[in-house]
Design an enzyme around this catalytic site. Sequence first.
Site, PDB file in Angstrom:
ATOM      1  N   LYS A  57     -52.253   5.589 -14.239  1.00  0.00           N
ATOM      2  CA  LYS A  57     -52.942   6.297 -12.908  1.00  0.00           C
ATOM      3  C   LYS A  57     -53.271   5.334 -12.010  1.00  0.00           C
ATOM      4  O   LYS A  57     -53.181   4.093 -12.420  1.00  0.00           O
ATOM      5  CB  LYS A  57     -54.161   6.977 -13.665  1.00  0.00           C
ATOM      6  N   ARG A  58     -53.560   5.991 -10.775  1.00  0.00           N
ATOM      7  CA  ARG A  58     -53.764   4.850  -9.845  1.00  0.00           C
ATOM      8  C   ARG A  58     -55.134   4.038 -10.050  1.00  0.00           C
ATOM      9  O   ARG A  58     -55.874   4.670 -10.952  1.00  0.00           O
ATOM     10  CB  ARG A  58     -54.248   5.711  -8.657  1.00  0.00           C
ATOM     11  N   LYS A  80     -50.257  16.493 -19.176  1.00  0.00           N
ATOM     12  CA  LYS A  80     -48.774  16.081 -19.388  1.00  0.00           C
ATOM     13  C   LYS A  80     -48.718  15.483 -20.876  1.00  0.00           C
ATOM     14  O   LYS A  80     -47.990  15.671 -21.837  1.00  0.00           O
ATOM     15  CB  LYS A  80     -48.088  15.112 -18.405  1.00  0.00           C
ATOM     16  N   LYS A 102     -61.818   5.128 -12.709  1.00  0.00           N
ATOM     17  CA  LYS A 102     -61.018   5.507 -13.684  1.00  0.00           C
ATOM     18  C   LYS A 102     -60.996   4.424 -15.087  1.00  0.00           C
ATOM     19  O   LYS A 102     -60.522   4.740 -15.889  1.00  0.00           O
ATOM     20  CB  LYS A 102     -59.423   5.461 -13.237  1.00  0.00           C
ATOM     21  N   HIS A 140     -60.716  18.247  -3.937  1.00  0.00           N
ATOM     22  CA  HIS A 140     -60.228  17.532  -4.817  1.00  0.00           C
ATOM     23  C   HIS A 140     -61.216  16.332  -5.156  1.00  0.00           C
ATOM     24  O   HIS A 140     -60.808  15.260  -5.658  1.00  0.00           O
ATOM     25  CB  HIS A 140     -59.017  16.791  -4.433  1.00  0.00           C
ATOM     26  N   THR A 194     -54.379  15.716 -14.023  1.00  0.00           N
ATOM     27  CA  THR A 194     -53.247  16.295 -14.728  1.00  0.00           C
ATOM     28  C   THR A 194     -52.524  15.570 -15.652  1.00  0.00           C
ATOM     29  O   THR A 194     -51.451  16.109 -16.590  1.00  0.00           O
ATOM     30  CB  THR A 194     -52.262  16.866 -13.321  1.00  0.00           C
TER      31      THR A 194
END
Length: 995
Positions: free
Chosen positions: A725-726, A841, A731, A449, A837
Amino acid sequence: MATWRFYTTSGGVEAVSSCNAVARFIDFSRGRNGGVGSAGGGSGNKAKQLMLMRKWQVRPMRRSFSVRNVSSEPQQKVKDPVAEQEESLGTISPFPPDASSIASSIKYHAEFTPLFSPEKFDLPKAFFATAQSIRDALIINWNATYDYYERLNVKQAYYLSMEFLQGRALLNAIGNLGLTGAYAEALSKLGHNLENIACQEPDAALGNGGLGRLASCFLDSLATLNYPAWGYGLRYRYGLFKQRITKEGQEEVAEDWLEMSNPWEIVRNDVTYPVKFYGKVVTSSDGKKHWIGGEDIKAVAYDVPIPGYKTKTTINLRLWSTKVPSEDFDLSAFNAGEHTQAAEALYKAEKICYVLYPGDESVEGKILRLKQQYTLCSASLQDIIARFERRSNANVKWEEFPEKVAMQMNDTHPTLCIPELMRILMDVKGLSWKEAWNITQRTMAYTNHTVLPEALEKWSLELMQQLLPRHVEIIEMIDEELIQTIVSEYGTADSDLLEKKLKQMRILENVELPAAFSDLLVKPKESPVAVPSDEPEKSEEKDKKKDDDDDDEEEEEEEEEEEVEPVDGENEPVKEGTQAKKKIPEPVPEPPKMVRMANLCVVGGHAVNGVAAIHSEIVKDEVFNDFFKLWPEKFQNKTNGVTPRRWIRFCNPFLSKIITNWTGTEDWVLNTEKLAELRKFADNEDLQTQWRAAKMSNKLKVVSFLKEKTGYLVSPDAMFDIQVKRIHEYKRQLLNILGIVYRYKMMKEMSASERKEKFVPRVCIFGGKAFATYVQAKRIVKFITDVGATVNHDPDIGDLLKVVFVPDYNVSVAELLIPASELSQHISTAGMEASGTSNMKFAMNGCILIGTLDGANVEIREEVGEDNFFLFGAEAHEIAGLRKERADGKFVPDPRFEEVKEFVRSGVFGPYNYDELIGSLEGNEGFGRADYFLVGEDFPSYIECQEKVDEAYRDQERWTRMSILNTAGSYKFSSDRTINEYAQEIWNIKPVELP
């Protein structure tokens, strides 16, 4: 133990317990005609579901009852299991459930399985009674599922993960059972609303982000597709943390999800296994190794049922909690007033399952994390092996173990399964090394991952030797076996090549070669050269590394580091007044000896998979390139997916109804390929009108939610722009918020009429947790909230721009935000996101993505169409060159980026000093500098792409068409597709549908 007894009556079969309650199996669907059938195409009757409902006939004399769990008890040998099972179930005459029966069941539980005082039937009490009523139905299917698997002795997959981010279970359970309407009506009869009842359920705090959410989607698909499988995890009492947003930014407090107990779990006090730490290894006279002494605890099983959609199959998530026997409580010490010492053993055991990813800056924190990982591996393997032996009866053939068991390690956290299985097979079951190693490699498989080599998990060899001495011996033997393989492959003629391969591929890092290979790399001795040691990594950098992983595999990656002790015998400094004839070089610190867990996973298993096409290529070409060259057959891609049940059907009923109407069937919930049929209606005015109405209904729900949670009132007519998201630098929430600052700055420089003409109104929503010790991530959270506090109270701006940070983002919040989203940001630095992911969604729910060519974005863009995805930024193959260009001082920042930084520094967003945050985007080298994540590089492309977003949103027909095509193109990203690929290409298991 009391059990249900079945009697044939004129009305069918009734199940009666010792408390005189009449219970019946109920068929709550018509099977799957037209949907996904079982392997071999079973009849509709075989696909009917069973549910337990009660008509309570309470008599003065009552006795308690319990439901037997067949999966944890010995089974009798059955000559013809299929025939007997069909005989036992085939005479049942199901009947549809009704609201009155359900209401009676709920009332029964409110009275006879109470957790609350009897005076009131308020919301919390009603929730628990409702959940227990549903659990009754699940238990019957649950037991029937595993009774059938036990009888058939089928091959079963086991999915081991440190995280399972389940979300709320109530609506998902009744949705999968097909009973949403019936339960809504029953609760209405009892004076409650189903939605209000569901909101009483706390999210299970068993995960942090995408890693856990992926695991939960996989369990849903495994059950729905009738695959024999279990999940294994840990039962965290306090979760990761509950996030609060204050004036100071993020604050962490313990989760309280178990405060009122968990109605879905069943503790299995008869399913416990010993887990050992420390101690020593001794060799008996027969040459067998024994791990003795040390610290012993018990792992206790807690089971959670996972129902499939429109199927009887109900699989299991087994979570381990830890404790010690009562005799380990030192009563003498307690009575002597030494209360802490008296309970020391109890505390040491229980704290293993207190917190997900405890801080590991201290040695104690590292030990606790390693204990967590070993507890998961040891308890799960002992349970799996006990099941294998039980199903084999007296005829245990260990060589058949891989033909009955497939184990998937979700990231490197369960890596210790490899040496633990070896230990059990050799030390407990008496197998030889060769036999045990063959079985282990055929059983284990590993999902990677992360694409960052420095983020791959490592453990201190010294720490592991202390905690798990026998496992280190086994790892050393595996490492030696690997060395032999490398030498056989590359030979000894080119010693430089061999040395390079051994350095990159060995499991043990910075450890001398075993004695058998000590002469391989002997070179002429050279004079020592002074090499100054690098400064130790700062703790913040370490937190960043442990956080560098897949968004949707969003666990905290732990790169363990060992503190280096001062070197003995250092030269004394030259005394003052003396002349040094020759400068003596400082000794080079010895690098820490580490165990590389990812390398162990690759060596110890038969399959290694990435989680998106681009990620899997990076895994083969960069991360594990040497292993790929050695064993190319091991490497696969399994692009992630999400369950369409939770992520469209249940969380977005408005959109679900539209999809069903326009595709003419509800089969799309199981066969997402049918979503593609929406493409032919994308320009239809009626569909577009309905589509926009559904989106507005969802947005209105979010407006109320944001007002309740944050106090901010936003306009539902504005574009909902969401990044959840985290929080992590890669990110690039920082890129998003700096883009918003640029937008705000431009607005402030315009007149009211110019602003209205230039900008589309936006509500910019953020959500996500920053790891507790990741300082830079917490600065980003603080910055976002400060920008929001300024912008949201600016009367010149009004509804043209709002910035909202949603506290304590979790699955339930996602189920509200994602259906309401119109633009979603997936803007990680290219090449750094394994998959993601949440992007899937959002696309499923008709949200248009803005993003880089990273992770699953690449495949989403291919499926939804390039014109329906807002692309910007550098590509993965360009990143290394751009960083080098920066290091060489050749990067020239865009003037707009410089303006934004100065605007932030001007103090417009409050008195907080953002020099450290902004400073990370400046300079050409150094820790915490030089804009490693290329925010400045991609900023011009990003804001120009945002202008295209505004242009598209003004044309609502075009935007709606793009939205429809995103949903239509998302069919590939169902976790059903992913699980079918795992089952067929890695696990070699087949669907087993109950008759």
